[in-house]
Design a protein around this motif. Structure first.
Motif, short mmCIF file in Angstrom:
data_model
loop_
_atom_site.label_atom_id
_atom_site.label_comp_id
_atom_site.label_asym_id
_atom_site.label_seq_id
_atom_site.Cartn_x
_atom_site.Cartn_y
_atom_site.Cartn_z
N ARG A 1 0.86 -1.18 0.00
CA ARG A 1 0.00 0.00 0.00
C ARG A 1 0.90 1.23 0.00
O ARG A 1 1.88 1.29 0.74
CB ARG A 1 -0.90 0.01 1.23
N VAL B 1 0.67 5.54 0.01
CA VAL B 1 -0.11 6.78 0.05
C VAL B 1 0.87 7.93 -0.19
O VAL B 1 1.99 7.92 0.30
CB VAL B 1 -0.84 6.98 1.39
N GLN C 1 3.68 0.70 2.79
CA GLN C 1 3.41 -0.37 3.77
C GLN C 1 3.46 -1.70 3.06
O GLN C 1 2.83 -1.85 1.99
CB GLN C 1 1.99 -0.23 4.33
N SER D 1 -1.59 -3.81 7.94
CA SER D 1 -0.60 -4.06 6.89
C SER D 1 -1.24 -4.90 5.79
O SER D 1 -2.03 -5.79 6.08
CB SER D 1 0.60 -4.81 7.46
N PRO D 2 -0.88 -4.62 4.54
CA PRO D 2 -1.41 -5.45 3.46
C PRO D 2 -1.06 -6.92 3.71
O PRO D 2 -0.01 -7.23 4.25
CB PRO D 2 -0.67 -4.92 2.22
N THR E 1 -3.56 7.03 -3.64
CA THR E 1 -3.26 5.84 -2.85
C THR E 1 -3.30 4.62 -3.76
O THR E 1 -3.96 4.64 -4.81
CB THR E 1 -4.29 5.60 -1.72
N ALA E 2 -2.62 3.59 -3.35
CA ALA E 2 -2.71 2.30 -4.05
C ALA E 2 -2.63 1.22 -2.98
O ALA E 2 -1.78 1.28 -2.09
CB ALA E 2 -1.58 2.15 -5.06
N ASP E 3 -3.54 0.29 -3.05
CA ASP E 3 -3.61 -0.79 -2.05
C ASP E 3 -3.71 -2.07 -2.86
O ASP E 3 -4.79 -2.46 -3.30
CB ASP E 3 -4.86 -0.56 -1.18
N THR F 1 -2.82 -6.08 -4.07
CA THR F 1 -2.46 -7.47 -3.75
C THR F 1 -1.94 -8.11 -5.02
O THR F 1 -2.50 -7.89 -6.09
CB THR F 1 -3.69 -8.27 -3.27
N ARG G 1 -10.64 3.09 5.01
CA ARG G 1 -10.03 1.87 4.48
C ARG G 1 -10.55 0.69 5.28
O ARG G 1 -10.62 0.74 6.50
CB ARG G 1 -8.51 1.95 4.59
N VAL H 1 -10.20 -3.59 5.56
CA VAL H 1 -9.61 -4.86 5.12
C VAL H 1 -10.36 -5.98 5.81
O VAL H 1 -10.71 -5.88 6.97
CB VAL H 1 -8.09 -4.96 5.44
N ASP I 1 0.81 8.73 8.66
CA ASP I 1 1.57 7.92 7.71
C ASP I 1 0.69 6.87 7.04
O ASP I 1 1.02 6.42 5.94
CB ASP I 1 2.74 7.23 8.42
N ILE I 2 -0.36 6.47 7.69
CA ILE I 2 -1.14 5.35 7.15
C ILE I 2 -2.64 5.56 7.15
O ILE I 2 -3.35 4.94 6.36
CB ILE I 2 -0.82 4.05 7.91
N ALA J 1 -6.70 -15.86 -5.06
CA ALA J 1 -6.51 -15.19 -3.77
C ALA J 1 -6.26 -13.69 -3.95
O ALA J 1 -5.39 -13.30 -4.73
CB ALA J 1 -5.36 -15.83 -3.01
N LYS J 2 -7.05 -12.92 -3.27
CA LYS J 2 -6.90 -11.47 -3.28
C LYS J 2 -7.78 -10.96 -2.14
O LYS J 2 -8.97 -10.69 -2.34
CB LYS J 2 -7.37 -10.89 -4.62
N PRO J 3 -7.19 -10.83 -0.96
CA PRO J 3 -8.01 -10.43 0.19
C PRO J 3 -8.77 -9.14 -0.11
O PRO J 3 -8.28 -8.25 -0.81
CB PRO J 3 -6.96 -10.21 1.29
N THR K 1 -10.12 -5.64 0.14
CA THR K 1 -9.77 -4.36 0.77
C THR K 1 -10.49 -3.25 0.00
O THR K 1 -10.83 -3.41 -1.17
CB THR K 1 -8.26 -4.07 0.69
N ASP L 1 -10.01 1.12 -0.13
CA ASP L 1 -9.26 2.28 0.35
C ASP L 1 -9.86 3.48 -0.39
O ASP L 1 -9.51 3.77 -1.52
CB ASP L 1 -7.77 2.09 0.00
#
Lengths: 760, 760
Positions: free
Chosen positions: A465, A467, A477, A517-518, A599-601, A603, B465, B467, B515-516, B595-597, B599, B601
């Motif tokens: 991820r 930002v 992250q 965390s991703p 942002t980019a999140d 997987t 965000r 998850v 930061d996050i 698989a791709k949890p 999320t 954002d």
């Protein structure tokens, strides 16, 4: 490339040198309780009775928990991704505390006290009576019929595996010569600077937080959930800085227990830090193997068939178990061409500490046997050891018949050529015929192959991820863990390179927290740069695309003709500056209509793999009367694709070769054959190489490019540790004519064999 | 709706009650240094000389920093989103430390020491010589020509504003009556339980981390960057639990200074916690206003024109400054219909603590003058106070001519009807004619309108965000801050409702970390539920869509016919269970191919606004000889659209009304007119209402649905504090026939006026 490929100082260098980087033990939690495990003093048996009354009565003791208090169900501990397919799941053979003790150090009870000293004192006040069985320390003992099984119903066989590819009968028939031999490797320990340490507490909503020195926070969360029998989302794992892991922390050694213990004290924080002694006897070790190898070869040195039988001894619990033996067999197959190849293996329970993951994951064992054996064949056929290898290396593009991995890049031949030059192989070989005297010199070589991650055996999910702040700087992250290998630095370089900003504008969050965390499976299998790097690059590309698209809207210059270079939006065709990135980023934060911070999140599920290759070249001087082996020169030459950070890569090679040297010459955990008690469980007795013992190590890389890897990179983390042992073994053979088939090659063993063969 | 609309226990209830919720002061940082500000003891002047030698010599003092050591540039402190448009930027009139002192408490120097006591002692050892000017405490004084300006070049005018809508000349001509009057409001303080507290340290890469009790982490980061003159991405702001803010912490009171101080001690952690006295004299207060109002009205009570002139006194620094006066004017306009309306205002610098944001943001002042004045008109025309209001309330769908906000929902009439019933208005009114005696009872009413966020004046970016874990539970991160108002609970309810999972499966991260955490402007302007709620709902909808899409792939049942209810995938048409959500979530974590949890954002830039409405009904008993006002009954009736959590909403109303009662009757900061010294700066002298002083408060809501809001919700945070003062003022008038146009209505003031008007 501007930043990838440069020897950037590691991002955590200053914090680590100054001591401001926070490890588990640097976390101060008010009201922290301390736990100590009461461990079995016998290797095999069960607890007839336990008396904790004296321990409980000690002032300062908050609770004493025994095997009677833990859930009845068993759980696995290996740091593998979960699979819904039962046949793909790790063996669940462990309880949080046990009445049936399976090695010296097995956990029977735990004391929770207000401080560590009180916990230690109370542990010593626990009385226990055992029924004891003879310890099982060898394959022969494990398979003896009629003995009490270490785990009921297993016959002490944890797993079996193997394969056969090609027409073995034809291959045998075509062989001009057949060679067979036996080898063995020893138990060694990881010896990470930081021992196992974790603490756990409960949030007021009942969730359990575990702060741990772990390589695998997301997997750890799942295993803690399994161990306690609670939904996995009720667990949160936080990983601060970590003082090394080497695979030992790709396992859950203390986390399930501390997580359970906090539930027994109303959620108060409970910490468990293993001492060095406990880490030796009761964490994880490298699997000892016994091998029988057979090779068919033609007169010119072409391999026609190979056949390997392996027995892996696993200790009292499954941990990574049979996976290690399987990996051993895969790497045995992938390195050379042959008409037919066969591998069969089994992993046995013994009454020793559980063997788990360790740098190389079965491959140092595999390469020791196959590379040593290959030298013996070369010697018998009077072939040059380098030549016989070059002759049998498959071409680039070779596809493995079983796992389908295509070696799109293979620089092994270049590695061999480079190593020969470095050590002046031909020149020294021609000057060394017929050495006499007590000091004799020899040259050795050994090759390896290794994978980048676990595909197709394991799942390879990684996340990143990013930002972007108003000034164009970014936070990154990842769920993958920096464990000293430098991954945070490498990921930062990739982000800076991909987006087009200076490295100082990339801020990586080094701490992982499974709540935010991703999702990533962690640091193991030399997968970070290759697997997580793909996710990082993908996220950075997404950010860059968003920035340029936004800039298009602001400037009316099409995104396709713009680029980002050193924090500026520029024309792609001539590099002319258009506007600072910070202007775009600020606008994306503040524009009344279009504001949407970048942002980019991401997987990434990587279903590719790439083989890394390399070799060790070594020159030794053997002092025959003392059995001492001096390393005169040693070079590791690696094909790891693009080297993202040469200095860090060198560091990996130095560390790995050092570990390989210890494996070759010094390190070994020994157990009393009568009682199963570990005889070596501290850094005084365990002969870990110090800086003074370590020769200068030459780290070199050949120039390849792996198409599937981010920026052409592939595995480097584990490979350096693999081939020092067989290369040294071959160099000793070259110097003395004596074969050593058992690790470690200690002076005692050398002297014994030199005496047996009449050299002294 | 299953979860939105239910009185769920707040998610942080247990942690706050048990004391496990961590506030700034609960953070233990080894080696923490403590800073104390050396503050001006005069209200107006400058420092001729300063001697810090004795302070520096005190053992334990690490550094003494003065105005000589800080950057020359000035910065703003108000918690507003940044705008690239200079005309939209906050006034930058402050240095980190100052030689030119502008109020008693202004910061001249700072002492950094190893503990708080040493810092306090050293602060007392600083010697300073002033050149002193007469303090400016009133509008008249501020505008006196020839005096030294508080900020050079301003003429002591911080800002001017106003508007005129409609044909004023026509409206004046059409009026049957014109009424004019003057009003004033006092200085009050927020009195959050937790004083201002922050600490800062530097990461090894040079970035500055500030941990602060702030309502606005992302804005705080920007302001710290501005104050220090460094790129904003070099700053990281972390907000733990916070003990109230009420707008006072929508400002940067201590953060820029601690951030600067850590840079002066090589990045060591430096903490600054204001004492209660410092919080009173040197943080932020509510603007005192002076008003002149004129209203034209027809015989039937229809308003024809309204004209308000306001002077806002701002203290020594800009802070939110003129924005408050502007907001005062907007809410003055939006409540009633009239042919023409005019507003003019100015904000003046004085030598008092800077006035900043406080719950209601200028609107308690606006409503005090306009709702009091309206009752005087009703009385003069012999109209019922409720009737005159009902007559002038615009219809639902009314569009504001200046800011374009359309009141898509307007329940103000329903609020009035409900309030009348609750207090039995008509019955009591008819029984109360011609009261005599020393104790007289009266009824009062006052209405308000308020916005949900700041659009179109301010940017309304919010982020969320989510998850999802393997078990279908989720983590929710927002950048908006829980400051006691319950937003974390409300957001959790929205996520549970939207995805279709039990509330226990939503884990909200209460701590913000720039930061996050997703970018959000923070907690102010009653914007959380409405603005951040939109982002939260959007993120939850994205997660749900991803889950159903994945489930489609797994089950082959089209996503459109499925729903998620209570953690199960079900058929939408009949609710029949298909598979547990956990099965889908686990597969999305573990499937080798897919698989791709899940999320999400999400950023939401809300360019809508919604008006919340409401009113206070109160019955008082005035004891004429003692001037004491007893609240017999008080009801606040709110149109805040859908009430997401009735119990939390009631809590908001109780707290707000209590604040409004103190504003009406007791609270006031007083300043010595000669020296400008604050006479009240502690909770003994400052008459904050306690639980014992507070009457039972009736909190009621009318049933409306705001189409633009998430689940129909709109603002509720600030509204409850607005109308108690004018309602009580009107009730006193009803009881005694005496008008009180100045706040607070203390017994002293009541007695004085009762004496003047011959009641005693």
């Amino acid at each position: 490339m501007e930043i990838v490929g440069r020897s950037i100082t590691r991002v955590d260098a200053v914090a680590k040198v100054k001591g401001t980087a926070k490890y588990v033990d640097d976390h101060f939690v008010p009201g922290m309780l301390h736990a100590k495990a009461f461990r079995s003093t016998i290797a095999n048996g069960w607890v007839k009775s336990i008396d904790v009354s004296k321990a409980k009565a000690l002032p300062g003791v908050v609770a004493v928990i025994t095997y009677e208090d833990v859930p009845a169900h068993t759980f696995p501990t290996a740091g593998h991704p979960y699979s819904k397919d039962p046949s793909h799941q790790d063996v669940a053979d462990r309880n949080l505390l046990t009445r049936r003790v399976r090695y010296v150090g097995d956990e029977i009870a735990a004391v929770i006290a207000v401080d560590e000293l009180t916990a230690e004192k109370a542990r010593q006040l626990i009385d226990v009576e055992y029924e004891e069985y003879a310890p099982v320390l060898t394959a022969e003992a494990a398979l003896q019929p009629g003995i009490p099984e270490i785990h009921g119903g297993t016959g002490n066989v944890l797993g079996r595996g193997g394969y056969e590819v090609g027409n073995m009968a034809e291959a045998v028939a075509e062989s001009d010569h057949t060679f067979a031999d036996e080898f063995s490797t020893q138990v060694v320990a990881h010896c990470a600077m930081e021992n196992y340490s974790a603490y756990a507490y409960m949030e007021e909503n009942g969730r359990i937080v575990v702060v741990s020195s772990t390589q695998i926070p997301h997997i750890c969360r799942r295993i803690v959930g399994q161990a306690l029998g609670i939904p996995w989302g009720r667990v949160r794992v936080i990983k601060p800085y970590i003082g090394g892991g080497f695979g030992g922390k790709q396992d859950t050694v203390v986390e399930p227990l501390v997580a359970f213990l906090t539930t027994k004290v109303h959620g108060r924080p409970v910490k468990m830090e293993l001492s060095r002694e406990e880490t030796f006897i009761s964490s994880r070790v490298r699997h000892p193997f016994q091998f029988r190898i057979e090779t068919g070869v033609k007169n010119d040195g072409t391999l026609s068939f190979r056949n390997l039988e392996a027995i892996s001894l696993n200790g009292g619990y499954a941990s990574h178990g049979q996976s290690i033996a399987n990996n051993c067999g895969t790497k045995f197959r992938q390195q050379y061409r042959q008409k037919a190849i066969k591998y069969s293996c089994k992993t046995l329970y013994t009454n020793m500490p559980a063997a788990g993951a360790m740098r190389g994951y079965g491959v140092p064992q595999a390469m020791f046997v196959m590379e040593s054996h290959l030298d013996d064949i070369a010697r018998a056929l009077d072939l040059d050891p380098v030549e016989i290898r070059l002759k049998n290396i498959p071409e680039t593009g070779h596809k493995d018949p079983l796992n389908g991995i295509v070696a799109l890049s293979n620089g092994l031949k270049e590695c061999l050529v480079k190593g020969k030059e470095l050590i002046r192989w031909d020149e020294k070989k021609s000057n060394r015929a017929n050495q006499a005297g007590t000091k004799r010199r020899g040259l050795g070589v050994a090759c390896f192959n290794y994978a980048s991650g676990t595909h197709p055996v394991g799942l390879e999910v990684a996340g990143a991820r990013i930002v972007m702040n108003e000034d164009g700087s970014v936070q990154l992250q990842v769920g993958a863990t920096e464990i000293g290998q430098g991954s945070d630095t490498v990921f930062s370089q990739m982000v800076a390179e991909t987006i087009g900003i200076p490295l100082s504008m990339v801020h990586i969050l080094s701490e992982q927290d499974t709540d935010i965390s991703p999702v990533d499976l962690g640091s193991y299998a030399s997968r970070q740069t290759y697997i997580t790097g793909m996710a990082v690059r993908k996220a950075a590309e997404e950010i860059k695309a968003k920035v340029l698209d936004y800039a298009w809207g602001m400037t009316d210059i099409p995104a396709q003709v713009m680029d980002i270079v050193d924090g500026w939006i520029v024309y792609k065709h001539n590099g002319e500056k258009i506007t600072p990135l910070s202007e775009i980023a600020l606008d994306a934060h503040t524009d009344v209509v279009h504001a949407k911070p970048f942002t980019a999140d991401v997987t990434n599920n990587a279903r590719v793999n790439a083989l890394a290759f390399g070799c060790t070249f070594v020159e030794v001087e053997v002092d025959i009367p003392t059995g001492k082996v001096e390393i005169l020169e040693i070079y590791n030459i690696h094909d790891s694709g693009t080297i993202v950070n040469p200095t860090l890569a060198e560091g990996q090679v130095h560390g790995g070769v050092s570990m390989g040297l210890g494996y070759a010459l010094y390190e070994q955990m020994l157990f009393d054959p009568k009682t199963g008690k570990p005889l070596i469980h501290n850094l005084l007795d365990y002969k870990l190489m110090t800086a003074l013992d370590t020769p200068e190590i030459g780290a070199h890389f050949v120039n390849t490019f792996e198409p599937t890897g981010p920026y052409g990179a592939k595995a480097l983390g584990e490979p350096p540790a693999i081939t020092p042992a067989p290369a040294i073994r071959n160099a000793i053979l070259d110097a003395t004519g004596v074969k050593f088939n058992d690790l470690p090659m200690t002076p005692q063993r050398l002297i014994a064999k030199f005496q047996a063969e009449g050299l002294i």
